[in-house]
Design a protein around this motif. Structure first.
Motif, PDB file in Angstrom:
ATOM      1  N   GLN A 657      43.948  38.704  38.329  1.00  0.00           N
ATOM      2  CA  GLN A 657      45.066  39.088  37.467  1.00  0.00           C
ATOM      3  C   GLN A 657      44.695  40.238  36.532  1.00  0.00           C
ATOM      4  O   GLN A 657      45.547  41.021  36.128  1.00  0.00           O
ATOM      5  CB  GLN A 657      45.524  37.885  36.629  1.00  0.00           C
ATOM      6  N   LEU A 658      43.411  40.300  36.202  1.00  0.00           N
ATOM      7  CA  LEU A 658      42.965  41.369  35.299  1.00  0.00           C
ATOM      8  C   LEU A 658      42.952  42.718  35.989  1.00  0.00           C
ATOM      9  O   LEU A 658      42.716  43.747  35.356  1.00  0.00           O
ATOM     10  CB  LEU A 658      41.563  41.054  34.762  1.00  0.00           C
ATOM     11  N   LYS A 659      43.189  42.675  37.309  1.00  0.00           N
ATOM     12  CA  LYS A 659      43.179  43.947  38.043  1.00  0.00           C
ATOM     13  C   LYS A 659      44.582  44.406  38.414  1.00  0.00           C
ATOM     14  O   LYS A 659      44.766  45.486  38.937  1.00  0.00           O
ATOM     15  CB  LYS A 659      42.320  43.786  39.308  1.00  0.00           C
ATOM     16  N   ASN A 660      45.595  43.557  38.174  1.00  0.00           N
ATOM     17  CA  ASN A 660      46.948  43.970  38.572  1.00  0.00           C
ATOM     18  C   ASN A 660      47.801  44.346  37.378  1.00  0.00           C
ATOM     19  O   ASN A 660      47.307  44.487  36.256  1.00  0.00           O
ATOM     20  CB  ASN A 660      47.606  42.881  39.438  1.00  0.00           C
ATOM     21  N   GLU A 661      49.095  44.448  37.619  1.00  0.00           N
ATOM     22  CA  GLU A 661      49.987  44.959  36.572  1.00  0.00           C
ATOM     23  C   GLU A 661      50.173  43.989  35.399  1.00  0.00           C
ATOM     24  O   GLU A 661      50.627  44.371  34.340  1.00  0.00           O
ATOM     25  CB  GLU A 661      51.357  45.342  37.178  1.00  0.00           C
ATOM     26  N   ASN A 662      49.812  42.688  35.604  1.00  0.00           N
ATOM     27  CA  ASN A 662      49.918  41.707  34.515  1.00  0.00           C
ATOM     28  C   ASN A 662      48.696  41.682  33.612  1.00  0.00           C
ATOM     29  O   ASN A 662      48.540  40.804  32.768  1.00  0.00           O
ATOM     30  CB  ASN A 662      50.099  40.301  35.084  1.00  0.00           C
ATOM     31  N   LYS A 663      47.851  42.622  33.844  1.00  0.00           N
ATOM     32  CA  LYS A 663      46.572  42.736  33.153  1.00  0.00           C
ATOM     33  C   LYS A 663      46.639  42.393  31.661  1.00  0.00           C
ATOM     34  O   LYS A 663      45.956  41.478  31.181  1.00  0.00           O
ATOM     35  CB  LYS A 663      46.120  44.183  33.327  1.00  0.00           C
ATOM     36  N   GLU A 664      47.513  43.087  30.943  1.00  0.00           N
ATOM     37  CA  GLU A 664      47.561  42.892  29.487  1.00  0.00           C
ATOM     38  C   GLU A 664      48.028  41.501  29.113  1.00  0.00           C
ATOM     39  O   GLU A 664      47.534  40.905  28.169  1.00  0.00           O
ATOM     40  CB  GLU A 664      48.461  43.948  28.843  1.00  0.00           C
ATOM     41  N   ASN A 665      48.981  41.010  29.888  1.00  0.00           N
ATOM     42  CA  ASN A 665      49.479  39.669  29.613  1.00  0.00           C
ATOM     43  C   ASN A 665      48.367  38.640  29.806  1.00  0.00           C
ATOM     44  O   ASN A 665      48.204  37.715  29.007  1.00  0.00           O
ATOM     45  CB  ASN A 665      50.655  39.377  30.542  1.00  0.00           C
ATOM     46  N   THR A 666      47.616  38.822  30.884  1.00  0.00           N
ATOM     47  CA  THR A 666      46.502  37.912  31.150  1.00  0.00           C
ATOM     48  C   THR A 666      45.487  37.978  30.014  1.00  0.00           C
ATOM     49  O   THR A 666      44.990  36.962  29.546  1.00  0.00           O
ATOM     50  CB  THR A 666      45.835  38.277  32.483  1.00  0.00           C
ATOM     51  N   GLU A 667      45.197  39.178  29.565  1.00  0.00           N
ATOM     52  CA  GLU A 667      44.259  39.336  28.448  1.00  0.00           C
ATOM     53  C   GLU A 667      44.742  38.586  27.221  1.00  0.00           C
ATOM     54  O   GLU A 667      43.958  37.971  26.495  1.00  0.00           O
ATOM     55  CB  GLU A 667      44.112  40.824  28.100  1.00  0.00           C
ATOM     56  N   GLN A 668      46.050  38.641  27.022  1.00  0.00           N
ATOM     57  CA  GLN A 668      46.606  37.942  25.853  1.00  0.00           C
ATOM     58  C   GLN A 668      46.449  36.434  25.971  1.00  0.00           C
ATOM     59  O   GLN A 668      46.123  35.764  25.005  1.00  0.00           O
ATOM     60  CB  GLN A 668      48.083  38.304  25.704  1.00  0.00           C
ATOM     61  N   ILE A 669      46.705  35.948  27.177  1.00  0.00           N
ATOM     62  CA  ILE A 669      46.550  34.501  27.368  1.00  0.00           C
ATOM     63  C   ILE A 669      45.087  34.102  27.169  1.00  0.00           C
ATOM     64  O   ILE A 669      44.783  33.102  26.516  1.00  0.00           O
ATOM     65  CB  ILE A 669      47.063  34.076  28.758  1.00  0.00           C
ATOM     66  N   LEU A 670      44.209  34.900  27.707  1.00  0.00           N
ATOM     67  CA  LEU A 670      42.777  34.618  27.537  1.00  0.00           C
ATOM     68  C   LEU A 670      42.409  34.595  26.056  1.00  0.00           C
ATOM     69  O   LEU A 670      41.748  33.667  25.569  1.00  0.00           O
ATOM     70  CB  LEU A 670      41.936  35.673  28.264  1.00  0.00           C
ATOM     71  N   LEU A 671      42.844  35.604  25.347  1.00  0.00           N
ATOM     72  CA  LEU A 671      42.509  35.695  23.926  1.00  0.00           C
ATOM     73  C   LEU A 671      43.138  34.563  23.120  1.00  0.00           C
ATOM     74  O   LEU A 671      42.495  33.953  22.265  1.00  0.00           O
ATOM     75  CB  LEU A 671      42.987  37.039  23.364  1.00  0.00           C
ATOM     76  N   HIS A 672      44.367  34.300  23.419  1.00  0.00           N
ATOM     77  CA  HIS A 672      45.081  33.238  22.701  1.00  0.00           C
ATOM     78  C   HIS A 672      44.395  31.888  22.938  1.00  0.00           C
ATOM     79  O   HIS A 672      44.167  31.113  22.001  1.00  0.00           O
ATOM     80  CB  HIS A 672      46.530  33.171  23.179  1.00  0.00           C
ATOM     81  N   THR A 673      44.060  31.632  24.178  1.00  0.00           N
ATOM     82  CA  THR A 673      43.417  30.360  24.508  1.00  0.00           C
ATOM     83  C   THR A 673      42.039  30.268  23.849  1.00  0.00           C
ATOM     84  O   THR A 673      41.671  29.234  23.295  1.00  0.00           O
ATOM     85  CB  THR A 673      43.292  30.201  26.036  1.00  0.00           C
ATOM     86  N   LEU A 674      41.311  31.363  23.903  1.00  0.00           N
ATOM     87  CA  LEU A 674      39.996  31.389  23.265  1.00  0.00           C
ATOM     88  C   LEU A 674      40.123  31.117  21.764  1.00  0.00           C
ATOM     89  O   LEU A 674      39.404  30.304  21.191  1.00  0.00           O
ATOM     90  CB  LEU A 674      39.329  32.753  23.488  1.00  0.00           C
ATOM     91  N   CYS A 675      41.055  31.797  21.178  1.00  0.00           N
ATOM     92  CA  CYS A 675      41.276  31.689  19.744  1.00  0.00           C
ATOM     93  C   CYS A 675      41.608  30.240  19.350  1.00  0.00           C
ATOM     94  O   CYS A 675      41.069  29.706  18.386  1.00  0.00           O
ATOM     95  CB  CYS A 675      42.446  32.593  19.388  1.00  0.00           C
ATOM     96  N   THR A 676      42.482  29.638  20.115  1.00  0.00           N
ATOM     97  CA  THR A 676      42.879  28.256  19.820  1.00  0.00           C
ATOM     98  C   THR A 676      41.715  27.283  20.031  1.00  0.00           C
ATOM     99  O   THR A 676      41.470  26.407  19.203  1.00  0.00           O
ATOM    100  CB  THR A 676      44.072  27.844  20.710  1.00  0.00           C
ATOM    101  N   THR A 677      40.998  27.465  21.130  1.00  0.00           N
ATOM    102  CA  THR A 677      39.888  26.544  21.378  1.00  0.00           C
ATOM    103  C   THR A 677      38.778  26.733  20.344  1.00  0.00           C
ATOM    104  O   THR A 677      38.101  25.771  19.978  1.00  0.00           O
ATOM    105  CB  THR A 677      39.308  26.715  22.793  1.00  0.00           C
ATOM    106  N   LEU A 678      38.600  27.947  19.866  1.00  0.00           N
ATOM    107  CA  LEU A 678      37.603  28.177  18.820  1.00  0.00           C
ATOM    108  C   LEU A 678      37.916  27.298  17.604  1.00  0.00           C
ATOM    109  O   LEU A 678      37.031  26.683  17.019  1.00  0.00           O
ATOM    110  CB  LEU A 678      37.602  29.643  18.389  1.00  0.00           C
ATOM    111  N   LYS A 679      39.197  27.271  17.271  1.00  0.00           N
ATOM    112  CA  LYS A 679      39.605  26.473  16.109  1.00  0.00           C
ATOM    113  C   LYS A 679      39.442  24.981  16.385  1.00  0.00           C
ATOM    114  O   LYS A 679      38.961  24.239  15.540  1.00  0.00           O
ATOM    115  CB  LYS A 679      41.053  26.793  15.742  1.00  0.00           C
ATOM    116  N   LEU A 680      39.861  24.582  17.574  1.00  0.00           N
ATOM    117  CA  LEU A 680      39.776  23.159  17.895  1.00  0.00           C
ATOM    118  C   LEU A 680      38.335  22.670  17.963  1.00  0.00           C
ATOM    119  O   LEU A 680      38.027  21.535  17.648  1.00  0.00           O
ATOM    120  CB  LEU A 680      40.477  22.869  19.232  1.00  0.00           C
TER     121      LEU A 680
END
Length: 711
Positions: A657-680
């Motif tokens: 997904q990081l190689k196709n047109e949804n690239k930025e969206n995928t990055e956002q999901i990755l970052l969002h998930t990372l951010c949330t799990t960091l807190k948890l």
RNA sequence: GGGCGCUUAGCUCAGUUGGUUAGAGCGACUCGUUUACACCGAGUAGGUCGGGGGUUCGAAUCCCUCAGCGCCCACCA
């Protein structure tokens, strides 16, 4: 693109991060913004001032720090208050032992003032060790409020408490039977007595040839202090009740033995008759009291026979016993000798044998006296009520039963100790007359030399640390505290005493929830002890695997109140987990093209949808489980999600997904998930999460320590 | 003597009011050196949830009983 080192290095990270937290000031609730979300407070069970961190402390700190960090992230004014305990007997005997070893002197050789000076100096110097070790565990304690059970403020609290209890008639004084620890040369409370089953000889004999029936004893030497024989009122010896026998010669001493009838005697057991030694047995003393019998002390505080005039005086207990038995044999009075199993009483602290004997000027807390200011309820009732009404909830619940059972059998609490290091009892005596005052009442008044049982001062801990007896802002704001977390082994020693003290002195409970954890055992389920050589040193573990790994290992797979097992393998496994998480972050940051996290990323693929759903579920699960004190469940949930849902599945799915047109969206999901799990994960593994968080591309970033809990 | 608890995979343990094929960590085995991580990945094996009985449509979970283990309290001379 941000490039993290390939492996997480806890050694390099931890002290740096801790310093950052400490300097931020956020451990102190005064520096936390008031978000209108309420407050949360808890005291740290104060470790012994001269102690070093062991796994028990590590468990305590880990659990409490998880609770505290969670509450702080919820936005509450959160106070976790640190302190140390002077641990009277423990500290004193430790110092004395060293003194004997190094200089060949005991405390008496030095004298009280000089000895105390040494202990004080040692305690002060030693205190930093345990405090720094708590820091090493990542404890987010408010160091600005550090307290010591023996500092000036706490001394005032102790004296005030004693005075108020004394004036209310809850403390009485006099000569009473006490548990005497011969080895430690002090009295101890009933809770500090432990019983050990051993084989002993039960001797059946008569006081003299013309005495009508035999008695039995495992302690024939104490029979020198007998004043009566008790039989059951309707048993086989009832015809003798009321008769008095003069024994002219019992091992060289005279005895007057009255036969009394008492329900406490089991007519079926032994000979159906009990020799009564009121000075050296609590049960006998109760019988003696019912029948108005005298009491005759025959064993002194050094374990020697005294006042018998029998020729056995000054002999020690074993020698005297041998001589008594020998005499009985010679006189043909010994009828039976049998080996039986029985319990001997030992002092928990010193391991010395406990002798029951009478002692003057002892102070007791009366648990059965109605208190005018508390609707005529007794301390015992107040302690019971605090839990039955639900004002205090004990977790796990089964310990409530233990607590009630303990209260049922509770006797008055002996608070006098013949120890030097501690709070001196502020009382003076003139003969049997007593005055409770800090300063001498005048000519002829002698000070009481004793100090308080150390639990008397720690019983005040939830409020003495907040400034009581002054009506401070802290006291108003943070008392009652929310949670009291500790090992179940001190439920009676400490938790119950805090409930007692707070109920009487403040008229409120000291805390709303008692959360008890179990003891830590080694792989073979053995209690860890230095003599067994199976001790896992938490500090060695943090050095080797990192504090986060140790913390996670300590709560993973351990239910509350249940003894747990820790092995180095388990800690190592959690180090791997920390590293795994580190590499998840590394992957995400490596692939970041400058995208910032958004709070509501859109799901465009099935994988996206699944991970966001799972994230929402784990967030809910972690929160709920922490609220319910199911930390092991919370830890398991976040572990499972991070490793097996996020890393194993989604990260792999994200690669194409990081190689196709949804690239930025995928990055956002990755970052969002990372951010949330960091807190948890932060309450559980504070260091690695804070370190990763510092690397995230976020503007207006705070410390993760005070970030908002995901919701 | 009274009370509380435990017995689940080779090991250590989870399993929140009874509900779909009983879970985790570690260990074992097979395969894999694809640049997030070998402190890794994919997969496999392994449990009649201590025995027996009962309640229920349904029990690891509730009840009874037996066995083994542990803890707390009391303590009998």
């Amino acid at each position: 693109m941000i490039e993290l080192p390939k492996a997480y290095n806890p050694q390099e990270t931890e002290s740096r991060i801790y310093k950052l937290w400490e300097e931020s000031g956020f451990f102190n609730p005064d520096n936390l913004p008031d978000k209108g979300k309420g407050r949360f407070s808890m005291v740290l069970p104060p470790p012994n001032v001269t102690g070093t961190l062991h796994l028990g402390h590590a468990v305590t700190v880990t659990i409490e720090d998880i609770l505290v960090r969670y509450q702080r992230m919820l936005g509450k004014k959160t106070l976790w208050l640190p302190g140390t305990d002077h641990a009277a007997i423990a500290t004193e005997s430790k110092i004395e032992k060293e003194l004997i070893k190094k200089e060949g002197k005991n405390r008496n050789d030095l004298g009280r003032p000089a000895f105390l000076k040494r202990v004080d100096a040692f305690a002060k110097e030693s205190q930093q060790t345990i405090l720094n070790q708590l820091r090493k565990m990542g404890a987010s304690l408010d160091w600005s409020r550090l307290a010591f059970t023996l500092d000036e403020k706490r001394q005032r609290a102790v004296y005030t408490a004693f005075k108020r209890m004394y004036d209310a008639g809850l403390i009485y004084h006099g000569e009473y039977l006490i548990n005497w620890d011969k080895k430690g040369q002090t009295t101890v409370s009933d809770e500090e007595v432990e019983y050990e089953t051993t084989k002993g000889t039960l001797y059946t004999f008569r006081y003299s040839k013309n005495f009508p029936f035999p008695i039995a004893s495992t302690r024939p030497e104490t029979k020198l202090g007998d004043v009566a024989v008790a039989v059951h009122p309707s048993g086989k010896w009832k015809e003798y009740i009321g008769k008095k026998f003069e024994i002219d010669n019992f091992v060289g001493t005279k005895l007057t033995i009255e036969v009394v009838g008492d329900e406490a005697v089991d007519p079926e057991f032994g000979t159906g008759a009990v020799g009564i030694t009121p000075a050296h047995s609590k049960v006998d003393a109760e019988i003696a009291q019912r029948h108005n019998l005298p009491s005759k002390q025959v064993i002194n505080e050094f374990g020697k026979i005294m006042h018998t005039g029998s020729g056995l005086d000054t002999l020690n207990i074993q020698e005297a016993r041998d001589r008594v038995v020998e005499w009985l044999k010679n006189e043909n009075l010994l009828e039976k000798e049998e080996i039986i199993e029985h319990n001997i009483a030992k002092a928990q602290r010193s391991g010395g044998i406990i002798e029951i004997l009478p002692k003057r000027h002892q102070f007791f807390v009366n648990v059965n006296k109605p208190i005018v200011d508390r609707d005529g309820k007794t301390l015992r009732e107040l302690m019971c009520e605090a839990v039955t009404t639900g004002k205090i909830k004990i977790i796990p619940e089964r310990f409530e039963k233990n607590y009630f059972h303990w209260i049922d059998t509770l006797r008055d609490w002996n608070i006098s100790r013949q120890v030097w290091y501690g709070h001196r009892i502020p009382a003076w005596c003139k003969g049997e007359e007593i005055k409770v005052e800090q300063e001498s009442p005048g000519e002829g008044w002698e000070p009481i030399e004793d100090t308080f049982d150390t639990w008397f001062s720690s019983g005040l801990w939830t409020f003495s640390t907040l400034g009581w007896p002054d009506e401070t802002m802290d006291l108003k704001t943070y008392h009652p505290t929310d949670v009291l977390e500790t090992g179940y082994d001190i439920l009676f020693f400490w938790v119950a005493r805090m409930i007692l003290m707070s109920s009487f002195l403040l008229g409120e409970v000291p805390f709303h929830t008692v959360y008890l954890h179990g003891l830590v055992r080694d792989e073979n389920r053995k209690k860890m002890s230095k003599s067994l050589g199976n001790v896992i040193d938490p500090l060695v573990m943090t050095e080797k695997y990192g504090t986060d790994a140790l913390r996670m290992a300590l709560i993973f797979n351990t239910a509350s109140g249940t003894d747990s097992v820790i092995s180095e393998e388990k800690i190592k496994g959690m180090k791997h987990f920390a590293n795994k998480f580190w590499n998840i972050a590394r992957f995400i940051l490596m692939n970041n093209t400058g995208v910032m996290p958004s709070s509501k990323p859109k799901a465009r693929t099935d994988a996206d949808r699944v991970i966001l759903e799972q994230l929402s579920a784990v967030r809910e699960s972690v929160s709920r489980n922490i609220e319910q004190f199911q930390l092991h469940e919370a830890a398991q949930a976040i572990y499972q999600f991070i490793w097996h849902d996020f890393a194993d599945v989604y990260l792999e799915a994200s690669k194409p997904q990081l190689k196709n047109e949804n690239k930025e969206n995928t990055e956002q999901i990755l970052l969002h998930t990372l951010c949330t799990t960091l807190k948890l994960l932060h309450p559980f593994m504070p260091f690695v999460t804070e370190e990763i968080y510092a690397q995230l591309p976020i503007t207006d970033k705070k410390l993760l320590l005070v970030e908002e809990w995901p919701r």
